[in-house]
Design a protein around this motif. Structure first.
Motif, PDB file in Angstrom:
ATOM      1  N   PHE A 101       0.842  -1.196   0.000  1.00 49.68           N
ATOM      2  CA  PHE A 101       0.000   0.000   0.000  1.00 49.68           C
ATOM      3  C   PHE A 101       0.883   1.254   0.000  1.00 49.68           C
ATOM      4  N   ASP A 102       1.850   1.280   0.917  1.00 51.27           N
ATOM      5  CA  ASP A 102       2.683   2.476   1.043  1.00 51.27           C
ATOM      6  C   ASP A 102       3.626   2.650  -0.146  1.00 51.27           C
ATOM      7  N   ASN A 103       4.070   1.537  -0.739  1.00 52.43           N
ATOM      8  CA  ASN A 103       4.894   1.651  -1.938  1.00 52.43           C
ATOM      9  C   ASN A 103       4.139   2.339  -3.072  1.00 52.43           C
ATOM     10  N   VAL A 104       2.893   1.925  -3.270  1.00 50.72           N
ATOM     11  CA  VAL A 104       2.110   2.522  -4.366  1.00 50.72           C
ATOM     12  C   VAL A 104       1.791   3.984  -4.049  1.00 50.72           C
ATOM     13  N   ASP A 105       1.755   4.279  -2.755  1.00 49.15           N
ATOM     14  CA  ASP A 105       1.441   5.652  -2.326  1.00 49.15           C
ATOM     15  C   ASP A 105       2.576   6.640  -2.616  1.00 49.15           C
ATOM     16  N   ASP A 117      -8.481  10.117  -1.934  1.00 42.35           N
ATOM     17  CA  ASP A 117      -8.270   9.820  -3.355  1.00 42.35           C
ATOM     18  C   ASP A 117      -7.085   8.871  -3.514  1.00 42.35           C
ATOM     19  N   ARG A 118      -6.026   9.123  -2.734  1.00 42.38           N
ATOM     20  CA  ARG A 118      -4.853   8.240  -2.791  1.00 42.38           C
ATOM     21  C   ARG A 118      -5.236   6.822  -2.410  1.00 42.38           C
ATOM     22  N   LYS A 119      -5.998   6.691  -1.336  1.00 42.04           N
ATOM     23  CA  LYS A 119      -6.403   5.360  -0.855  1.00 42.04           C
ATOM     24  C   LYS A 119      -7.185   4.624  -1.948  1.00 42.04           C
ATOM     25  N   LYS A 120      -8.104   5.326  -2.590  1.00 40.28           N
ATOM     26  CA  LYS A 120      -8.894   4.703  -3.668  1.00 40.28           C
ATOM     27  C   LYS A 120      -8.017   4.250  -4.820  1.00 40.28           C
ATOM     28  N   ARG A 121      -7.078   5.129  -5.203  1.00 45.30           N
ATOM     29  CA  ARG A 121      -6.194   4.784  -6.322  1.00 45.30           C
ATOM     30  C   ARG A 121      -5.312   3.590  -5.986  1.00 45.30           C
ATOM     31  N   ILE A 122      -4.798   3.567  -4.765  1.00 45.01           N
ATOM     32  CA  ILE A 122      -3.916   2.473  -4.352  1.00 45.01           C
ATOM     33  C   ILE A 122      -4.688   1.154  -4.376  1.00 45.01           C
ATOM     34  N   GLU A 123      -5.874   1.154  -3.769  1.00 50.17           N
ATOM     35  CA  GLU A 123      -6.665  -0.086  -3.705  1.00 50.17           C
ATOM     36  C   GLU A 123      -7.070  -0.546  -5.110  1.00 50.17           C
ATOM     37  N   ARG A 124      -7.518   0.398  -5.927  1.00 52.84           N
ATOM     38  CA  ARG A 124      -7.966   0.038  -7.278  1.00 52.84           C
ATOM     39  C   ARG A 124      -6.814  -0.568  -8.076  1.00 52.84           C
ATOM     40  N   ASN A 125      -5.629   0.025  -7.964  1.00 54.70           N
ATOM     41  CA  ASN A 125      -4.518  -0.459  -8.788  1.00 54.70           C
ATOM     42  C   ASN A 125      -3.916  -1.753  -8.258  1.00 54.70           C
ATOM     43  N   GLY A 132      -4.830  -7.243  -4.408  1.00 60.16           N
ATOM     44  CA  GLY A 132      -5.703  -6.505  -3.495  1.00 60.16           C
ATOM     45  C   GLY A 132      -5.732  -7.102  -2.092  1.00 60.16           C
ATOM     46  N   ASN A 133      -5.435  -8.394  -1.989  1.00 55.21           N
ATOM     47  CA  ASN A 133      -5.471  -9.050  -0.673  1.00 55.21           C
ATOM     48  C   ASN A 133      -4.099  -9.088   0.000  1.00 55.21           C
ATOM     49  N   ARG A 134      -3.126  -8.353  -0.549  1.00 56.09           N
ATOM     50  CA  ARG A 134      -1.758  -8.401  -0.015  1.00 56.09           C
ATOM     51  C   ARG A 134      -1.251  -7.028   0.406  1.00 56.09           C
ATOM     52  N   MET A 135      -2.161  -6.097   0.595  1.00 57.32           N
ATOM     53  CA  MET A 135      -1.714  -4.700   0.731  1.00 57.32           C
ATOM     54  C   MET A 135      -0.784  -4.441   1.903  1.00 57.32           C
ATOM     55  N   LYS A 136      -0.871  -5.280   2.947  1.00 56.25           N
ATOM     56  CA  LYS A 136      -0.016  -5.069   4.122  1.00 56.25           C
ATOM     57  C   LYS A 136       1.281  -5.870   4.049  1.00 56.25           C
ATOM     58  N   ALA A 155       3.217   2.550 -10.899  1.00 60.72           N
ATOM     59  CA  ALA A 155       3.390   3.387 -12.091  1.00 60.72           C
ATOM     60  C   ALA A 155       2.057   3.895 -12.619  1.00 60.72           C
ATOM     61  N   LEU A 156       0.992   3.107 -12.428  1.00 58.29           N
ATOM     62  CA  LEU A 156      -0.300   3.464 -13.026  1.00 58.29           C
ATOM     63  C   LEU A 156      -1.216   4.254 -12.107  1.00 58.29           C
ATOM     64  N   ALA A 157      -0.868   4.323 -10.831  1.00 60.83           N
ATOM     65  CA  ALA A 157      -1.798   4.917  -9.857  1.00 60.83           C
ATOM     66  C   ALA A 157      -2.088   6.384 -10.158  1.00 60.83           C
ATOM     67  N   GLY A 158      -1.140   7.062 -10.781  1.00 63.70           N
ATOM     68  CA  GLY A 158      -1.366   8.457 -11.150  1.00 63.70           C
ATOM     69  C   GLY A 158      -2.043   8.609 -12.511  1.00 63.70           C
ATOM     70  N   GLU A 159      -2.477   7.499 -13.111  1.00 62.91           N
ATOM     71  CA  GLU A 159      -3.124   7.491 -14.421  1.00 62.91           C
ATOM     72  C   GLU A 159      -2.320   8.194 -15.508  1.00 62.91           C
ATOM     73  N   PRO A 160      -1.091   7.732 -15.736  1.00 64.15           N
ATOM     74  CA  PRO A 160      -0.272   8.332 -16.794  1.00 64.15           C
ATOM     75  C   PRO A 160      -0.794   7.904 -18.162  1.00 64.15           C
ATOM     76  N   ARG A 161      -0.526   8.713 -19.182  1.00 66.54           N
ATOM     77  CA  ARG A 161      -0.899   8.316 -20.544  1.00 66.54           C
ATOM     78  C   ARG A 161       0.122   7.359 -21.132  1.00 66.54           C
ATOM     79  N   PHE A 162       1.376   7.479 -20.645  1.00 70.23           N
ATOM     80  CA  PHE A 162       2.461   6.648 -21.179  1.00 70.23           C
ATOM     81  C   PHE A 162       3.063   5.809 -20.060  1.00 70.23           C
TER      82      PHE A 162
END
Ligand code: ADP
Ligand code: ADP
Length: 231
Positions: A101-105, A117-125, A132-136, A155-162
């Motif tokens: 979780f914190d790595n993606v954050d 918003d960060r929490k939602k993006r992290i969980e979704r990605n 999703g079941n390994r976040m800790k 890499a995708l949590a910020g919704e990059p185009r590339f």
């Protein structure tokens, strides 16, 4: 869209000049999945680092979504990079003492999203990459393939185009490599443009474009022909 026209990149160390890219020409369109192959030292990483706005260049023209990069200062390039580019590396580059979780954050914290918003993006990605079941969990508690999936989620949590990937499967066995490739294909099918450097000719043919770099220049390989082995 990403357009490079006659890009020249020279590294200078002491009195030695290395021409890493010369007359490098490429157009990458929205939705492309481009695999980049070529011998070691041919300029693939240099190209990816310029495309990702991590490095500058000496000559030529580089436009990213219509913005002429050569006229942007460091702050503007950094802003564009944060908005538009996600990176994945061969060695995952996860922070060992942070859980998934914190790595993606980490990159999200730079970007001023609200906590919620960060929490939602992290969980979704993390769910998107099947973790999703390994976040800790800590990175060391995962296989290499799973660690690379976390890096992709980050890499995708910020919704990059590339999404720019430098040998993303280089540290994985072939079945994990194929599953990471399948994930990248899904991500591409959902609209993210991907440029992937790889030594794996079998994976390269699964992309929708293959380019070959040699001696700092591009040649495009027509798809549908048998791939020449590119070490
Ligand atoms: P590839 O990714 O295809 O192996 P690179 O883009 O890493 O190739 O390197 C292209 C050329 O530029 C090589 O000759 C390499 O030695 C040189 N090069 C790359 N990075 C640097 C650097 N930071 N300083 C000096 N030379 C470099
Ligand atoms: P700034 O100048 O805005 O601080 P940085 O160079 O720290 O920019 O990088 C901003 C973003 O670019 C990072 O959040 C990361 O997503 C990406 N990035 C840049 N360099 C690297 C790297 N070596 N490894 C992983 N991500 C990187």
């Amino acid at each position: 869209m990403l357009t490079m026209k006659d890009i020249k990149k020279i590294y200078r160390t002491d009195s030695i000049e290395t021409h890493a890219l010369r007359d490098f020409n490429l157009q990458v369109n929205e939705g492309d999945f481009v695999a980049v192959t070529g011998p070691s030292g041919s300029g693939k990483t240099t190209f990816l680092n310029i495309a990702g706005l991590l490095e500058t260049f000496e000559e030529g023209r580089f436009e990213l979504d219509g913005v002429d990069i050569s006229h942007q200062n460091d702050a503007a390039r950094s802003r564009l990079r944060n908005q538009k580019i996600g990176f994945v590396f061969q060695s995952f580059n996860l922070i060992p003492d942070l859980n998934l979780f914190d790595n993606v954050d980490v990159p999200l914290r730079y970007r001023g999203f609200s906590r919620q918003d960060r929490k939602k993006r992290i969980e979704r990605n993390l769910e998107m990459v099947g973790l999703g079941n390994r976040m800790k969990h800590l990175p060391a508690q995962l296989s290499g393939g799973q660690q690379q999936r976390v890096a992709i989620a980050r890499a995708l949590a910020g919704e990059p185009r590339f999404l720019l990937a430098d040998e993303p499967t280089g540290n994985l066995d072939s079945s994990m490599a194929q599953s990471v490739m399948a994930l990248l294909k899904d991500i591409n099918a959902n609209g993210t443009t991907i440029i992937m450097v790889t030594h794996d000719a079998g994976l390269a043919t699964q992309a929708n474009r293959n380019i070959h770099v040699s001696d700092g220049k591009v040649s495009e390989k027509p798809m549908g022909l048998s791939p020449e082995a590119s070490q």
